[in-house]
Write a protein that holds these residues in place. Sequence first.
Motif, short mmCIF file in Angstrom:
data_model
loop_
_atom_site.label_atom_id
_atom_site.label_comp_id
_atom_site.label_asym_id
_atom_site.label_seq_id
_atom_site.Cartn_x
_atom_site.Cartn_y
_atom_site.Cartn_z
N PRO A 1 0.83 -1.21 0.00
CA PRO A 1 0.00 0.00 0.00
C PRO A 1 0.86 1.26 0.00
O PRO A 1 1.85 1.34 0.73
N ASP A 2 0.47 2.22 -0.84
CA ASP A 2 1.24 3.47 -0.91
C ASP A 2 1.06 4.25 0.39
O ASP A 2 -0.06 4.63 0.75
N PRO A 3 2.15 4.50 1.11
CA PRO A 3 2.04 5.17 2.41
C PRO A 3 1.70 6.66 2.31
O PRO A 3 1.32 7.27 3.32
N ASP A 4 1.82 7.23 1.11
CA ASP A 4 1.53 8.66 0.94
C ASP A 4 0.09 8.93 0.55
O ASP A 4 -0.31 10.09 0.43
N LEU A 5 -0.69 7.87 0.32
CA LEU A 5 -2.07 8.05 -0.13
C LEU A 5 -3.02 7.24 0.75
O LEU A 5 -2.87 6.02 0.89
N LEU A 6 -3.98 7.93 1.35
CA LEU A 6 -4.99 7.25 2.14
C LEU A 6 -5.91 6.44 1.22
O LEU A 6 -6.00 6.73 0.02
N PRO A 7 -6.62 5.44 1.74
CA PRO A 7 -7.62 4.77 0.91
C PRO A 7 -8.60 5.78 0.33
O PRO A 7 -8.95 6.78 0.98
N LEU A 8 -9.01 5.53 -0.89
CA LEU A 8 -9.90 6.44 -1.60
C LEU A 8 -11.34 6.06 -1.28
O LEU A 8 -11.79 4.96 -1.63
N GLU A 9 -12.07 6.95 -0.64
CA GLU A 9 -13.46 6.67 -0.29
C GLU A 9 -14.36 7.68 -1.01
O GLU A 9 -14.15 8.88 -0.91
N ILE A 10 -15.34 7.15 -1.73
CA ILE A 10 -16.29 8.00 -2.45
C ILE A 10 -17.70 7.68 -1.97
O ILE A 10 -17.96 6.60 -1.43
N GLU A 11 -18.61 8.61 -2.16
CA GLU A 11 -19.98 8.44 -1.69
C GLU A 11 -20.89 7.97 -2.82
O GLU A 11 -20.71 8.35 -3.98
N GLN A 12 -21.89 7.17 -2.44
CA GLN A 12 -22.83 6.66 -3.43
C GLN A 12 -23.59 7.79 -4.12
O GLN A 12 -23.87 7.73 -5.31
N ALA A 13 -23.89 8.85 -3.37
CA ALA A 13 -24.61 9.99 -3.96
C ALA A 13 -23.80 10.63 -5.08
O ALA A 13 -24.35 11.07 -6.10
N TRP A 14 -22.46 10.68 -4.89
CA TRP A 14 -21.59 11.24 -5.93
C TRP A 14 -21.60 10.35 -7.17
O TRP A 14 -21.68 10.84 -8.30
N VAL A 15 -21.55 9.05 -6.95
CA VAL A 15 -21.63 8.09 -8.07
C VAL A 15 -22.96 8.23 -8.79
O VAL A 15 -23.03 8.23 -10.03
N ASP A 16 -24.04 8.39 -8.02
CA ASP A 16 -25.37 8.54 -8.62
C ASP A 16 -25.47 9.81 -9.46
O ASP A 16 -26.12 9.82 -10.52
N ASP A 17 -24.84 10.88 -9.00
CA ASP A 17 -24.83 12.12 -9.79
C ASP A 17 -24.11 11.92 -11.12
O ASP A 17 -24.55 12.42 -12.16
N ILE A 18 -22.99 11.19 -11.09
CA ILE A 18 -22.26 10.90 -12.33
C ILE A 18 -23.13 10.05 -13.25
O ILE A 18 -23.22 10.31 -14.46
#
Length: 503
Positions: free
Chosen positions: A302-319
């Motif tokens: 795991p890249d120590p300089d990058l946190l896990p990427l968390e996105i919201e379902q509402a954002w996906v729904d907008d896309i």
Amino acid sequence: MLDLTFEAPAPKVISGAKQDWELVIGLEVHAQIATRAKLFSGASTTFGAEPNSNVAFVDAGMPGMLPVINEECVAQAVRTGLGLKAAINLTSAFDRKNYFYPDLPQGYQISQLYHPIVGEGEVIVDMAPGIARRVRIERIHIEQDAGKSIHDMDPHMSFVDLNRTGVALMEIVSRPDIRGPEEAAAYVVKLRQIMRYLGTCDGNMQNGNLRADVNVSVCTPGAYEKFIETGDFGHLGTRCEIKNMNSMRFIQAAIEHEARRQIAILEDGGEIVQETRLYDPDKGETRSMRSKEEAHDYRYFPDPDLLPLEIEQAWVDDIAAGLPELPDAKKARFVKDFGLSEYDASVLTAEVDAAAYFEAVAEGRDGKLAANWVINELFGRLKKDDRDIATSPVTPAQLGGIVELIARGDISGKIAKDLFEIVYTEGGDPASIVEERGMKQVTDTGAIEAAVDEVIAANPAQVEKAQANPKLAGWFVGQVMKATGGKANPKAVNEIVAAKLGL
């Protein structure tokens, strides 16, 4: 939607010296994400810039420089996943893939091995009108591109251009569902078409913005079915990966050669070595590049300089709500709304710009007539002049005007072609050109009848021949059209000639 028949993958069967063999193919397509900035820096992604001019400190691997993720790259990957009916993972993570190469200044590539942003999806590949195949997508992950090593500028030196370093890529990994060279090329074509509609990748293979790594293996007949049944990859034979294919034609040629190479080795009692190979288009053959590495060879972590990427379902729904109409849906609508054949609809929806052009021409007009003029006259002329729809000198409004004039009976098909040539080379409003140059079709039956009478009176011997053989009546039609400068309504001329000759 179109009424499609889904075929089971039809294997490409190659006859060896001793037995028949079948092909199994999987593709890893690297698509450059369409954004103005790179994945982890604000450096430009503009193609063709001076070497090493689009490079930020983080791209160059300078000490202490930390990556900051570009949100639009994530959005584009999600948009692509939605377009491929794939699962979107709300949590994903970045890993370091460690290897040394001069065009990789960080000494590692940031990728997503363990937790990709997009999961399983599918691509519907068109094989023939009404016939399609379903290719499963295993995953899509985001990663950064490497730079470019240049070896042909000086015989004693190599150079490195870091402009591509850090450019955002989507790696789209298929299942081994593809069974022949033509199907492999068709899959890449369809994938590129979908991404162009979505606006997530321009698909320009000549610029390196879309590249495919092709995994090829051969197996005995029936082995693939055992793989599907058991999930055991051992049934498929040892695969070799052909790297960085950037041409549909080369993809097909490389698969053909690699399959025959493997068959020759196996039938000679040898074993296939799992390796990475390159295709040489000049020699029409693949050659060994390096042994095929496994994940542990790259020491992923795991890249120590990058946190896990968390996105919201509402954002996906907008896309998802903002997705454009995709090729298959547009093709089905063209067939339904404009009465087109599936073939014509496929031609018109192959590129998003062409589809938009056609819709503008056909709006409120005869759809079939509009399609005929776009496909046969416009596309034919553009191809002859090595142009594309974006540089067409004839606008949709101009071509639509020509279609309207034909539909109203103001001009004949022959006059329309002359008019198209004028508009293509000189521009102008079609209706005004017809009026100003006296190109309007003669529909006055009295005038046409007078012209017919004149031709008949001048050719009594031909009249006798035509009355004995009605097929010769076409000669009179031609003479009348000639006498009227091609302006007479052909249908009216045919009817009047037939009546006058008593046919």
